[in-house]
Design a protein around this motif. Structure first.
Motif, short mmCIF file in Angstrom:
data_model
loop_
_atom_site.label_atom_id
_atom_site.label_comp_id
_atom_site.label_asym_id
_atom_site.label_seq_id
_atom_site.Cartn_x
_atom_site.Cartn_y
_atom_site.Cartn_z
N GLU A 290 1.95 -55.91 -26.74
CA GLU A 290 1.34 -55.76 -25.39
C GLU A 290 0.05 -54.95 -25.48
O GLU A 290 -0.77 -55.28 -24.72
N PHE A 291 -0.04 -54.15 -26.28
CA PHE A 291 -1.52 -53.60 -27.02
C PHE A 291 -1.40 -53.09 -28.17
O PHE A 291 -0.46 -53.04 -28.82
N ILE A 292 -2.64 -52.73 -28.53
CA ILE A 292 -2.91 -52.49 -30.00
C ILE A 292 -3.26 -50.89 -30.00
O ILE A 292 -4.29 -50.51 -29.30
N GLU A 293 -2.54 -50.19 -30.58
CA GLU A 293 -2.96 -48.66 -30.89
C GLU A 293 -3.75 -48.46 -32.39
O GLU A 293 -3.35 -48.86 -33.35
N HIS A 294 -5.06 -48.17 -32.08
CA HIS A 294 -5.75 -47.67 -33.36
C HIS A 294 -5.58 -46.05 -33.72
O HIS A 294 -6.07 -45.20 -33.02
N HIS A 295 -4.87 -45.70 -34.94
CA HIS A 295 -4.32 -44.60 -35.06
C HIS A 295 -5.04 -43.95 -36.14
O HIS A 295 -5.29 -44.53 -37.35
N TYR A 296 -5.64 -42.68 -36.05
CA TYR A 296 -6.04 -42.13 -37.09
C TYR A 296 -5.40 -40.77 -37.54
O TYR A 296 -4.98 -40.11 -36.64
N HIS A 297 -5.30 -40.56 -38.76
CA HIS A 297 -4.46 -39.12 -39.01
C HIS A 297 -5.07 -38.65 -40.21
O HIS A 297 -5.62 -39.40 -41.23
N GLY A 298 -5.22 -37.32 -40.32
CA GLY A 298 -5.75 -36.51 -41.46
C GLY A 298 -5.13 -34.97 -41.34
O GLY A 298 -4.64 -34.32 -40.29
N ASP A 299 -5.07 -34.56 -42.35
CA ASP A 299 -4.78 -33.18 -42.52
C ASP A 299 -6.12 -32.22 -42.93
O ASP A 299 -6.65 -32.43 -43.82
N ILE A 300 -6.02 -31.07 -42.35
CA ILE A 300 -7.14 -30.19 -42.47
C ILE A 300 -6.80 -28.81 -42.88
O ILE A 300 -5.81 -28.31 -42.07
N TYR A 301 -7.51 -28.16 -43.95
CA TYR A 301 -7.08 -27.09 -44.56
C TYR A 301 -7.98 -26.08 -44.40
O TYR A 301 -9.09 -26.11 -44.55
N PHE A 302 -7.49 -24.76 -43.79
CA PHE A 302 -8.55 -23.61 -43.81
C PHE A 302 -8.14 -22.48 -44.68
O PHE A 302 -7.03 -21.59 -44.31
N PRO A 303 -8.68 -22.44 -45.75
CA PRO A 303 -8.51 -21.32 -46.49
C PRO A 303 -9.23 -20.18 -45.99
O PRO A 303 -10.46 -20.17 -45.55
N VAL A 304 -8.76 -19.02 -46.02
CA VAL A 304 -8.97 -17.66 -45.76
C VAL A 304 -8.83 -16.64 -47.00
O VAL A 304 -7.62 -16.62 -47.39
N ALA A 305 -9.59 -15.85 -47.40
CA ALA A 305 -9.53 -15.02 -48.31
C ALA A 305 -8.16 -13.96 -47.79
O ALA A 305 -7.93 -13.46 -46.75
N ASN A 306 -7.23 -13.95 -48.62
CA ASN A 306 -5.92 -13.20 -48.77
C ASN A 306 -5.20 -13.50 -47.56
O ASN A 306 -4.32 -12.52 -46.94
N GLU A 307 -5.25 -14.73 -47.16
CA GLU A 307 -4.36 -14.98 -46.13
C GLU A 307 -3.51 -16.29 -46.60
O GLU A 307 -3.80 -16.93 -47.50
N LEU A 308 -2.39 -16.60 -45.75
CA LEU A 308 -1.82 -17.91 -45.88
C LEU A 308 -2.47 -19.11 -45.60
O LEU A 308 -3.43 -19.03 -44.59
N LEU A 309 -2.45 -20.14 -46.34
CA LEU A 309 -3.13 -21.52 -45.94
C LEU A 309 -2.41 -22.05 -44.99
O LEU A 309 -1.47 -22.18 -44.72
N VAL A 310 -3.49 -22.44 -43.93
CA VAL A 310 -3.12 -22.99 -42.63
C VAL A 310 -3.62 -24.41 -42.46
O VAL A 310 -4.71 -24.67 -43.21
N ARG A 311 -2.75 -25.26 -42.05
CA ARG A 311 -3.11 -26.53 -42.05
C ARG A 311 -2.96 -27.20 -40.71
O ARG A 311 -2.05 -26.63 -39.97
N ALA A 312 -4.03 -27.90 -40.45
CA ALA A 312 -3.90 -28.79 -39.01
C ALA A 312 -3.50 -30.23 -39.18
O ALA A 312 -4.24 -30.99 -40.05
N ASP A 313 -2.62 -30.63 -38.84
CA ASP A 313 -2.05 -32.17 -38.74
C ASP A 313 -2.63 -32.65 -37.69
O ASP A 313 -2.19 -32.52 -36.44
N LEU A 314 -3.42 -33.61 -37.74
CA LEU A 314 -4.40 -34.10 -36.89
C LEU A 314 -4.21 -35.40 -36.43
O LEU A 314 -4.35 -36.42 -37.59
N GLY A 315 -3.94 -36.04 -35.40
CA GLY A 315 -3.88 -37.36 -34.97
C GLY A 315 -4.60 -37.97 -33.97
O GLY A 315 -4.81 -36.90 -32.58
N ILE A 316 -5.50 -38.97 -33.96
CA ILE A 316 -6.06 -39.59 -32.93
C ILE A 316 -5.79 -41.09 -32.69
O ILE A 316 -5.38 -41.88 -33.50
#
Length: 436
Positions: A290-316
């Protein structure tokens, strides 16, 4: 026929005025027609009363009051045409003056010669004024257009530099994109967040990379490449620094930890296969999507000194309705390495229009998104490491109405995007085409 104005004529034989616009006539007496005809032959000249008496009554001797009455009646018949003025000059006679024609009536004339005459009668100031107004309207329309907004936003960026980047002990140059006028572009702004003593990854022989800054945050997107220089779609690293203090990221530990985090929680996973088939009457037939979805996915990591590693799971996701327009959907899920933070989920829906622009010599697809819906799923618990991200996403939820996404690289399996997250950051994504 004598022309009174470009659209009004005097028929001397029929003794009548002919209006070419309304296609009507106004009857005149012989004297009125003769006097008006004489005045038309000498426009703006003062005609002596005795001369007009002879013109209007050539075979008769009449009193001066006859001329006065005739002129008065003629004026009434000319009242619908205020540009035609029959003036009395005291103790001398009468004068016919025809002023600039009505522009509205001029345009309605079907006679080409009349139009030409009327156009040249319009003053230069009026013409120039019309041109200025027209140009102002064109300029206003352009400055208010989406195309102008896209051009202005794209013009803020530059891509005429590269920076050296050491990743896992392998050195490559990264294409740099930065705001016009930004001077804090030393390679250490990106490299310093990786601890040099642990920056050894034997599996990385070659990679391609893009570096980006919006003036506050520094991010890079890399992908290990094969011998032909093509990105290996499951070997991407996206790092973004939200502070200037070196994060001291241990790359050996990061490679293990990031894979574990991605397996533990995968929010933007595509669950549908690329092709759906079904069996009907012992034959396999493809279902027309019926239609076509163009899907993009990536994981972005945010390193900060003395902090837990934070991840952004991104989809477009993009669903085209027309050649360069369609539906837009983006979803982001924020988690930390110990799952102390309940996933922070932020979704954006809208309508996009795609533009092809250039940042210096870099070809860019700009997606101008007009947001129609925003959803922020608030977490039950937020760790200290993730609190900054939660606050920034709340700001996005409040203010995002129009967004700009830049696709700066694309191949059959991957794409590199600059996305409006935590300001603006860069991310290398995996691409999938899904038929629905």
């Amino acid at each position: 026929m004598l022309k009174v104005t470009p659209y009004l004529e005097l028929d001397c034989e029929a003794n009548q005025l002919v209006d070419r616009v309304t296609r009507t006539t106004i009857g005149l007496t012989f004297s009125e027609s003769a006097i008006l005809s004489h005045l038309l032959t000498t426009p703006d000249a003062i005609c002596d009363k005795d001369v007009l008496l002879q013109v209007g009554w050539p075979d008769r001797v009449v009193a001066a009051t006859s001329l006065t009455q005739c002129v008065s009646t003629l004026r009434k018949k000319l009242e619908p045409y205020p540009e035609v003025q029959l003036k009395t000059v005291a103790r001398r006679g009468y004068q016919l003056h025809i002023s600039i024609k009505s522009h509205v009536k001029m345009l309605a004339v079907n006679d080409a010669e009349s139009i030409k005459t009327a156009l040249f009668d319009v003053s230069l100031i009026v013409k120039l004024g019309g041109i200025v107004v027209l140009l102002a309207l064109i300029a206003w329309a352009w400055l208010s257009s989406d195309s102008y907004n896209v051009m202005q936003e794209t013009g803020k960026w530059r891509s005429d530099k590269q920076i050296p980047l050491n990743l896992g002990g392998t050195n490559e140059n990264a294409q740099l994109i930065y705001p016009d006028g930004e001077d804090r572009l030393h390679p250490s702004m990106w490299q310093k967040h990786i601890a040099p003593e642990t920056n050894q990854i034997t599996s990385i022989d070659n990679f391609s990379a893009y570096a980006f800054t919006d003036g506050e945050h520094y991010s890079f997107a890399s992908c290990e490449t094969d011998r032909d220089g093509h990105c290996i779609s499951d070997q991407m690293i996206n790092l973004a620094a939200i502070g200037l203090t070196p994060a001291g990221l241990d790359m050996k530990e990061f490679m293990k930890l990031s894979r574990a985090m991605e397996k533990r929680i995968r929010y933007n996973r595509v669950l549908l296969p690329a092709h759906v088939v079904f069996e009907e009457k012992e034959k396999i037939k493809s279902v027309e999507p019926e239609f076509i979805e163009h899907h993009y996915h990536g994981d972005i990591y945010f390193p900060v000194a003395n902090e837990l590693l934070v991840r952004a799971d991104l989809g477009i996701s993009l669903v085209y309705g027309e050649e360069n327009r369609g539906k837009f959907y983006s979803s982001t899920c924020i988690t930390d390495e110990d799952c102390l933070t309940t996933p922070i989920k932020y979704q954006v829906r809208g309508e996009f229009e795609q533009y092809q622009e250039k940042i210096d010599n870099l070809n860019v697809d700009v997606f101008y998104v007009k947001v129609t819906q925003k959803d922020l799923i608030k977490p039950d618990v937020v760790s200290a490491s993730a609190m900054h991200f939660y606050r920034e996403i709340r700001k996005h939820n409040i203010r995002d109405e129009e967004l700009f996404y830049y696709r700066i690289h694309s191949d059959n399996q991957t794409s590199v995007w600059v996305v409006p997250l935590m300001g603006n950051i860069i991310v290398w994504t995996k691409y999938e085409k899904v038929e629905l």
